[in-house]
Motif scaffolding. Structure first.
Motif, PDB file in Angstrom:
ATOM      1  N   GLY A   1      10.982 -59.829 -94.004  1.00  0.00           N
ATOM      2  CA  GLY A   1      10.288 -59.159 -92.918  1.00  0.00           C
ATOM      3  C   GLY A   1       9.205 -60.028 -92.321  1.00  0.00           C
ATOM      4  O   GLY A   1       9.009 -61.189 -92.715  1.00  0.00           O
TER       5      GLY A   1
ATOM      6  N   SER B   1       9.800 -54.944 -89.888  1.00  0.00           N
ATOM      7  CA  SER B   1      11.183 -55.355 -90.158  1.00  0.00           C
ATOM      8  C   SER B   1      11.403 -55.546 -91.663  1.00  0.00           C
ATOM      9  O   SER B   1      11.955 -56.569 -92.106  1.00  0.00           O
ATOM     10  CB  SER B   1      11.536 -56.650 -89.405  1.00  0.00           C
ATOM     11  OG  SER B   1      11.366 -56.478 -88.027  1.00  0.00           O
TER      12      SER B   1
ATOM     13  N   GLU C   1      14.506 -51.686 -89.324  1.00  0.00           N
ATOM     14  CA  GLU C   1      13.536 -51.372 -88.277  1.00  0.00           C
ATOM     15  C   GLU C   1      12.297 -50.671 -88.843  1.00  0.00           C
ATOM     16  O   GLU C   1      11.442 -50.188 -88.097  1.00  0.00           O
ATOM     17  CB  GLU C   1      14.188 -50.467 -87.227  1.00  0.00           C
ATOM     18  CG  GLU C   1      15.372 -51.118 -86.518  1.00  0.00           C
ATOM     19  CD  GLU C   1      16.097 -50.143 -85.606  1.00  0.00           C
ATOM     20  OE1 GLU C   1      15.582 -49.023 -85.397  1.00  0.00           O
ATOM     21  OE2 GLU C   1      17.174 -50.501 -85.106  1.00  0.00           O
TER      22      GLU C   1
END
Length: 591
Positions: free
Chosen positions: A374, A387, A392
């Motif tokens: 992420g 992320s 998401e």
């Protein structure tokens, strides 16, 4: 996916597990919540088709939120135990107790004003666990002390721990569910602004329904613990109770229109000051003194292993600290919160934004890095993780802005102010840390479960999450009557999970989507949810057990919960009626 009926069953399965194990079998939350999280993960994987990365990312999101809450709880407990170990809290309580020897007046001052103040500052079950032994020390039966301590502070729970149930419980999940966030933003609001609107409407419900709670608490004491089983002694102090309710409700309601951090604190401080001044001036004091029956006549279930005479040492006679000095840390806390939330540049700076005083850019954030798990933005007092594991999902931890920071600052300032010794300081921090162990496992896993349920539909376009499925099914079942049950749903969540914040995190999106489905204002329904989450604390097993333990009466949970069903039904039905009236008659055009 399965048929709609089985889909609803599987969506509800994690909550059913919590209900059966926690409420039905009375397992401890630390055992139940990891099992419920595993069930949610299994349902997410096998029924909703969530990839392992999404399950883990949702869990991480929940853990980060849990860390925020645990930090606030720890800081609140540090300040509370600093006040207790220094003698400051004894000074505050003695001021209340010295005003009147009438038990009904003591209920109003200690179980209402003091308990709502502690709720505003600390929350998370602290008021009942602190106020119950203090009432015992004043001479209340143990069972009466627990019941009235739980009833007295319920109006403040929505804004407990300086607004955590709203600031974390409403704003966070609304932001984390992309469809809900998009709907809010399409109507010209951020999720934070939506949470402020929810806070204002929740205060409206509370002010209208909860204004009689001081009278309700007194009535329960005189009827269930008096000699005559009569409500007449309650009516004798009705003027005091109603003035107290109004004196609390006005600053409380006004403060909620600014921020969710202040209502309980300001309502209790200003309202309490007004009522105490009136009593000292000779107004509102009952003509005759009401007392419990002689202790020798008390039924066995009224008392536990700690008798009132044993507990009177809770309130020492030899205190010398002035009230002004004793209140100083909480005054500093309120001022700090007002400044950090109402002064725009300071608020934005503490949340990580760049500000430019005199043209010079200042920011607490100093770097961003992208990794295989992420994207991270690091700051001086926190971080943001977006992320997560390629999904998401994202979350952040902004320590500088959290109320816990200012609770800790107030506790540290209190050390030289109160002249505390190293031993007193170490004892306060040690007790705060030890009290954090119990909720840690339960809170981490219940929030992990809630976020798995919230994110269960995010990995596929157009797939409803477990929460949305439950909300839609509920809305379809009750139809236009849905606004009436919103508070009951919130109360159910808090009773199961022991927390208004967790109830809001779990059921806030549920209420949002259900209101959308029925066609009623979402702000009103989510506001009623926030109130319902407070009401559920009346019978939340965690709070009840904690309060009973402080007076040596563990084992009487069922009796306390049965008595507290009376205010719970009154409050939930009252809020449900107002939600119907507001949704269909007075404010149908709200968002």
């Amino acid at each position: 996916m399965t048929s709609p009926t089985f889909e609803v069953f599987f969506a509800a399965l994690p909550l059913l597990v919590v209900g059966v194990l926690l409420v039905g079998l009375l397992w401890p939350a630390a055992r139940v919540m990891p099992i419920a999280w595993l069930v949610a993960c299994a349902v997410g994987f096998f029924v909703w088709g969530m990839p392992p990365a999404w399950l883990l990312a949702a869990t991480v999101e929940g853990v980060i939120t849990a860390v925020q809450i645990l930090f606030i709880v720890f800081a609140a407990l540090v300040l509370l135990y600093t006040m207790l170990r220094s003698g400051a809290f004894d000074t505050l309580n003695r001021n209340f107790a010295d005003i009147s020897e009438d038990r009904r007046v003591q209920v109003v001052l200690v179980a209402f004003f003091l308990a709502t103040f502690i709720e505003g500052a600390a929350g998370f079950g602290t008021p009942a666990a602190v106020v119950a032994p203090l009432l015992l020390g004043l001479g209340f039966p143990a069972l009466a002390a627990v019941v009235v301590a739980l009833v007295g502070h319920v109006i403040a729970v929505t804004y407990g721990a300086v607004g955590t149930p709203i600031l974390v419980g409403i704003a966070e999940p609304m932001s984390s569910v992309s469809a809900i966030r998009a709907t809010i933003e399409a109507n010209g609001m951020t999720t934070t602004e939506f949470a402020v609107e929810v806070a204002a409407w929740a205060a409206t419900y509370h002010a209208l329904v909860g204004v009689v709670m001081p009278l309700f608490a007194v009535a329960m004491v005189v009827y269930f613990f008096g000699e005559d089983r009569s409500l007449r002694p309650a009516w004798e102090v009705a003027p005091l109770c109603l003035v107290s309710g109004v004196a609390f409700a006005i600053p409380y309601w006004l403060a909620a229109r600014v921020s969710a951090a202040f209502p309980a604190l300001l309502g209790s401080m200003i309202g309490g000051a007004v009522v105490i001044a009136a009593l000292r001036a000779g107004y509102l004091e009952p003509e005759s003194r009401w007392e419990f029956p002689p202790e020798s006549e008390w039924p066995d279930h009224w008392v536990g292993t700690i008798r009132p005479a044993d507990a009177r040492g809770v309130i020492p006679r030899g205190h010398t600290m002035s009230p002004l000095r004793a209140w100083a840390p909480y005054v500093l806390l309120v001022v700090s919160l007002v400044v950090t939330r109402s002064v725009g540049p300071i608020s934005r700076f503490l949340q990580g934004d760049t500000i430019r005083p005199l043209g010079v850019g200042l920011s607490l954030r100093f770097g961003r890095v992208t990794t295989g798990v992420g994207e991270f933005a690091f700051g001086l007092f926190g971080f943001e993780w977006t992320s997560i594991l390629g999904t998401e999902i994202g979350n952040d931890l902004v320590i500088a802005y959290l109320p816990g920071t200012w609770l800790l600052v107030s506790a540290i300032v209190a050390i030289p102010l109160f002249g505390m010794s190293r031993g007193q300081i170490a004892e306060a921090w040690r007790e705060a840390s030890s009290n954090l162990r119990s909720p840690l496992v339960a809170l981490v896993f219940v929030l992990a479960m809630a976020h798995v349920m919230l994110q269960s539909g995010a990995h596929v376009e157009g797939l409803d999450s477990m929460i949305v499925v439950l909300a839609t099914a509920t809305a379809d079942a009750v139809g236009p009557a849905y606004p009436f049950v919103t508070a009951f749903i919130g109360a159910f969540g808090a009773a199961l999970m022991g927390s208004n914040t967790v109830s809001n995190i779990t059921f806030g999106p549920f209420q949002f989507v259900a209101a959308e489905s029925v066609g009623v204002p979402r702000t009103l329904s989510v506001g009623a949810q926030a109130v319902g989450g407070a009401i559920g604390n009346l019978i939340a097993i965690h709070n009840v057990v904690a309060a009973l333990a402080t007076v040596g009466l563990v084992g009487q949970e069922g009796r306390v919960m049965r008595l507290n069903l009376l205010p719970l039904v009154y409050y939930s039905a009252g809020v449900g009626t107002l939600t119907m009236l507001f949704s269909y008659v007075l404010f149908p055009g709200l968002f």
